[in-house]
Design an enzyme around this catalytic site. Structure first.
Site, PDB file in Angstrom:
ATOM      1  N   GLY A  13      -3.906  33.604  -5.417  1.00  0.00           N
ATOM      2  CA  GLY A  13      -3.046  34.889  -5.813  1.00  0.00           C
ATOM      3  C   GLY A  13      -2.345  35.076  -7.014  1.00  0.00           C
ATOM      4  O   GLY A  13      -1.097  35.318  -6.673  1.00  0.00           O
ATOM      5  N   LEU A  17       2.676  39.548  -6.788  1.00  0.00           N
ATOM      6  CA  LEU A  17       3.953  39.564  -7.170  1.00  0.00           C
ATOM      7  C   LEU A  17       4.424  38.094  -7.250  1.00  0.00           C
ATOM      8  O   LEU A  17       4.816  37.429  -7.975  1.00  0.00           O
ATOM      9  CB  LEU A  17       4.948  40.176  -6.132  1.00  0.00           C
ATOM     10  CG  LEU A  17       6.532  40.163  -6.363  1.00  0.00           C
ATOM     11  CD1 LEU A  17       6.779  40.722  -7.749  1.00  0.00           C
ATOM     12  CD2 LEU A  17       6.922  41.053  -5.154  1.00  0.00           C
ATOM     13  N   SER A 110       6.054  35.907   6.003  1.00  0.00           N
ATOM     14  CA  SER A 110       6.903  36.845   5.622  1.00  0.00           C
ATOM     15  C   SER A 110       8.099  36.994   6.617  1.00  0.00           C
ATOM     16  O   SER A 110       7.641  36.816   7.937  1.00  0.00           O
ATOM     17  CB  SER A 110       6.122  38.022   5.538  1.00  0.00           C
ATOM     18  OG  SER A 110       6.846  39.293   5.330  1.00  0.00           O
ATOM     19  N   SER A 111       8.994  37.454   6.250  1.00  0.00           N
ATOM     20  CA  SER A 111      10.038  37.782   7.500  1.00  0.00           C
ATOM     21  C   SER A 111       9.865  38.825   8.248  1.00  0.00           C
ATOM     22  O   SER A 111      10.266  38.853   9.355  1.00  0.00           O
ATOM     23  CB  SER A 111      11.542  38.179   6.834  1.00  0.00           C
ATOM     24  OG  SER A 111      11.458  39.501   5.822  1.00  0.00           O
ATOM     25  N   CYS A 112       8.710  39.672   7.954  1.00  0.00           N
ATOM     26  CA  CYS A 112       8.445  40.784   8.920  1.00  0.00           C
ATOM     27  C   CYS A 112       7.650  40.343  10.167  1.00  0.00           C
ATOM     28  O   CYS A 112       6.973  41.063  10.977  1.00  0.00           O
ATOM     29  CB  CYS A 112       7.739  41.931   8.213  1.00  0.00           C
ATOM     30  SG  CYS A 112       6.254  41.343   7.475  1.00  0.00           S
ATOM     31  N   TYR A 139      -0.651  42.821  10.415  1.00  0.00           N
ATOM     32  CA  TYR A 139      -0.442  41.893   9.268  1.00  0.00           C
ATOM     33  C   TYR A 139       0.312  40.650   9.835  1.00  0.00           C
ATOM     34  O   TYR A 139       0.024  39.612   9.608  1.00  0.00           O
ATOM     35  CB  TYR A 139       0.346  42.662   8.274  1.00  0.00           C
ATOM     36  CG  TYR A 139       1.282  41.776   7.130  1.00  0.00           C
ATOM     37  CD1 TYR A 139       0.320  41.528   5.992  1.00  0.00           C
ATOM     38  CD2 TYR A 139       2.610  41.384   7.145  1.00  0.00           C
ATOM     39  CE1 TYR A 139       0.930  40.839   4.908  1.00  0.00           C
ATOM     40  CE2 TYR A 139       2.950  40.338   6.140  1.00  0.00           C
ATOM     41  CZ  TYR A 139       2.062  40.215   5.226  1.00  0.00           C
ATOM     42  OH  TYR A 139       2.785  39.398   4.042  1.00  0.00           O
ATOM     43  N   LYS A 143      -0.819  36.815   9.605  1.00  0.00           N
ATOM     44  CA  LYS A 143       0.298  35.748   9.168  1.00  0.00           C
ATOM     45  C   LYS A 143       0.649  34.621  10.357  1.00  0.00           C
ATOM     46  O   LYS A 143       0.686  33.567   9.771  1.00  0.00           O
ATOM     47  CB  LYS A 143       1.548  36.332   8.599  1.00  0.00           C
ATOM     48  CG  LYS A 143       1.268  36.845   7.281  1.00  0.00           C
ATOM     49  CD  LYS A 143       1.126  36.064   5.995  1.00  0.00           C
ATOM     50  CE  LYS A 143       0.881  36.585   4.910  1.00  0.00           C
ATOM     51  NZ  LYS A 143       0.388  35.795   3.713  1.00  0.00           N
ATOM     52  N   THR A 167      12.009  36.452   2.834  1.00  0.00           N
ATOM     53  CA  THR A 167      12.558  37.708   2.959  1.00  0.00           C
ATOM     54  C   THR A 167      11.630  38.780   2.014  1.00  0.00           C
ATOM     55  O   THR A 167      10.837  38.496   1.559  1.00  0.00           O
ATOM     56  CB  THR A 167      14.115  37.696   2.833  1.00  0.00           C
ATOM     57  OG1 THR A 167      14.523  38.877   3.299  1.00  0.00           O
ATOM     58  CG2 THR A 167      14.451  37.690   1.223  1.00  0.00           C
ATOM     59  N   ASN A 168      12.150  39.948   1.970  1.00  0.00           N
ATOM     60  CA  ASN A 168      11.380  41.001   1.368  1.00  0.00           C
ATOM     61  C   ASN A 168      11.911  40.815  -0.397  1.00  0.00           C
ATOM     62  O   ASN A 168      12.977  40.324  -0.651  1.00  0.00           O
ATOM     63  CB  ASN A 168      12.159  42.409   1.575  1.00  0.00           C
ATOM     64  CG  ASN A 168      11.725  43.101   2.768  1.00  0.00           C
ATOM     65  OD1 ASN A 168      11.660  42.326   3.760  1.00  0.00           O
ATOM     66  ND2 ASN A 168      11.666  44.324   2.933  1.00  0.00           N
ATOM     67  N   ILE A 169      10.667  40.693  -1.111  1.00  0.00           N
ATOM     68  CA  ILE A 169      10.748  40.387  -2.187  1.00  0.00           C
ATOM     69  C   ILE A 169      10.673  41.562  -3.174  1.00  0.00           C
ATOM     70  O   ILE A 169       9.622  42.335  -3.066  1.00  0.00           O
ATOM     71  CB  ILE A 169       9.597  39.127  -2.675  1.00  0.00           C
ATOM     72  CG1 ILE A 169       9.816  38.045  -1.484  1.00  0.00           C
ATOM     73  CG2 ILE A 169       9.395  38.716  -4.050  1.00  0.00           C
ATOM     74  CD1 ILE A 169      10.767  37.399  -1.788  1.00  0.00           C
ATOM     75  N   HIS A 182       6.478  48.814  -1.764  1.00  0.00           N
ATOM     76  CA  HIS A 182       7.730  48.380  -1.044  1.00  0.00           C
ATOM     77  C   HIS A 182       9.019  49.332  -1.540  1.00  0.00           C
ATOM     78  O   HIS A 182       8.661  49.944  -2.445  1.00  0.00           O
ATOM     79  CB  HIS A 182       7.974  46.868  -1.324  1.00  0.00           C
ATOM     80  CG  HIS A 182       7.199  46.272  -0.274  1.00  0.00           C
ATOM     81  ND1 HIS A 182       6.150  45.176  -0.979  1.00  0.00           N
ATOM     82  CD2 HIS A 182       6.946  45.871   1.060  1.00  0.00           C
ATOM     83  CE1 HIS A 182       5.560  44.779  -0.144  1.00  0.00           C
ATOM     84  NE2 HIS A 182       6.154  45.127   1.039  1.00  0.00           N
ATOM     85  N   ASP A 272      11.331  54.287   9.713  1.00  0.00           N
ATOM     86  CA  ASP A 272      12.774  53.301   9.472  1.00  0.00           C
ATOM     87  C   ASP A 272      12.038  51.942   9.363  1.00  0.00           C
ATOM     88  O   ASP A 272      12.375  51.010   8.611  1.00  0.00           O
ATOM     89  CB  ASP A 272      13.603  53.388  10.227  1.00  0.00           C
ATOM     90  CG  ASP A 272      14.790  54.449   9.948  1.00  0.00           C
ATOM     91  OD1 ASP A 272      14.523  54.760   8.871  1.00  0.00           O
ATOM     92  OD2 ASP A 272      15.647  54.726  10.848  1.00  0.00           O
TER      93      ASP A 272
END
Ligand code: GFB
Length: 316
Positions: A13, A17, A110-112, A139, A143, A167-169, A182, A272
């Site tokens: 990958g 990002l 991923s934190s989500c 997702y 994961k 966390t969110n990147i 995002h 949200d």
């Protein structure tokens, strides 16, 4: 463990990002040899192709960053693509890595994927203790399976696979498509376009009240290399900065960095998502690593990158 300059490290990958940032970090420091393939050269969803690739190249270490990712709307719109592609990619890569003698693999979660209402700041132990956030359930399920696969291969085969939970990147290499990206790349683009077109308003999705923790991707890449060398445990490990910000304050900060003087409107017809996502980073700090790039500094750099990219690329 130590990385040697002749060790071959495969970054799966490397155009995403996170993968791109890990590759930049490894190439810059020249601490090892690197291996990477584009998705047209190697489709990681194809088990046979992945098996052949590992058998022919025999990498010593793997960063598994390849994944189908996207923002809140992409996750809600393409649930089948998110669950299928991620299950296929991670199953193929983890299994082929083990069977071809890879010494260590780092899998990115991923934190989500923590429960929607996990107690904040979120501890690693809260995984699977409650219902998931519906906007990214598919997702998350994929994961979580990847994380558990690392644990299972460690327990049954002694394979040194670790999982990390970023966390969110944000940062250079982000996607700027307004429907699927995002929040940070979306807002950089929206404020920039409103500034150059002299638009009186910018629309921000949701109520502005959700809180998110954001990390610059170069910090994440540095943490991933640090953990490859220094962390070996079946328990996943959070990677974050330890601070969060509301979406409305984030919008104000980006507005100021971009230099836009119009108004912000909140579109409450948009979701949200989870109310707060802030990671507990004590375990990470115990390994001797801390984030270095502040949100303001990181956003300034990300905006500079965006402007040069925007001026080169054609946006729809
Ligand atoms: O970044 P984002 O899409 O991801 O949204 P999540 C974060 C928050 O920003 C949400 C709000 O509350 C959005 O409603 N937001 C405001 C916007 N304006 C915008 C905008 O223009 N675009 C976007 N995208 N958001 C994702 C997961 O959740 O987190 C993924 O769906 C992934 O699976 C990622 O793991 C890290 O934090 O809500």
């Amino acid at each position: 463990m130590k990385l040697n300059t002749d060790d071959l490290v495969y970054v799966a990958g490397h155009r995403g990002l996170v993968g791109a940032a890990i590759l930049r970090r490894l190439v810059k420091e020249r601490i090892c040899r690197v291996l990477f393939k584009t998705s047209s050269e190697l489709d990681l969803r194809n088990q046979h192709a992945v098996d052949n690739f590992f058998a022919n190249n025999k990498p010593a270490y793997v960063f598994l960053c390849a994944a189908r990712v996207g923002g809140i709307q992409a996750n809600s719109s393409y649930p089948a693509d998110f669950i299928r592609d991620n299950l296929q990619i991670q199953t193929n890569v983890i299994d082929a890595a083990y069977r071809n003698g890879v010494r260590k693999l780092v899998f990115l979660g991923s934190s989500c994927i923590y429960p929607k209402l996990a107690q904040q700041p979120i501890q690693e132990s809260s995984l699977l203790t409650g219902p998931l956030e519906p906007t990214n359930e598919f997702y998350a399920i994929a994961k979580i399976a990847g994380l558990k696969m690392c644990v299972a291969y460690r327990r049954q085969y002694g394979f040194d696979a670790i999982s990390v939970m970023p966390t969110n990147i944000y940062g250079p290499g982000d996607h700027y498509d307004l429907e699927t990206s995002h929040v940070i790349p979306a807002l950089l683009r929206k404020f920039h376009e409103a500034k150059i077109a002299d638009n009186p308003t910018v629309t921000v999705w949701g109520t502005g009240s959700p809180r998110r923790e954001f990390m610059h991707v170069d910090d994440l890449a540095d943490a991933c290399v640090h953990l490859l060398i220094n962390y070996s445990d079946e328990q996943t490990i959070n990677i974050g900065v330890g601070k969060d910000i509301s979406i409305s304050d984030l919008a104000l900060l980006i507005q100021q960095i971009v230099g836009y003087d119009g108004d912000i409107l909140f579109d409450t017809n948009k979701p949200d998502g989870t109310p707060q996502k802030l990671l507990n980073v004590s375990r990470l700090h115990e390994t001797g690593w801390k984030a270095k790039i502040s949100l303001e500094q990181g956003l300034r750099e990300a905006y500079e990158y965006f402007v040069s990219f925007y001026n080169k690329e054609s946006f729809k």
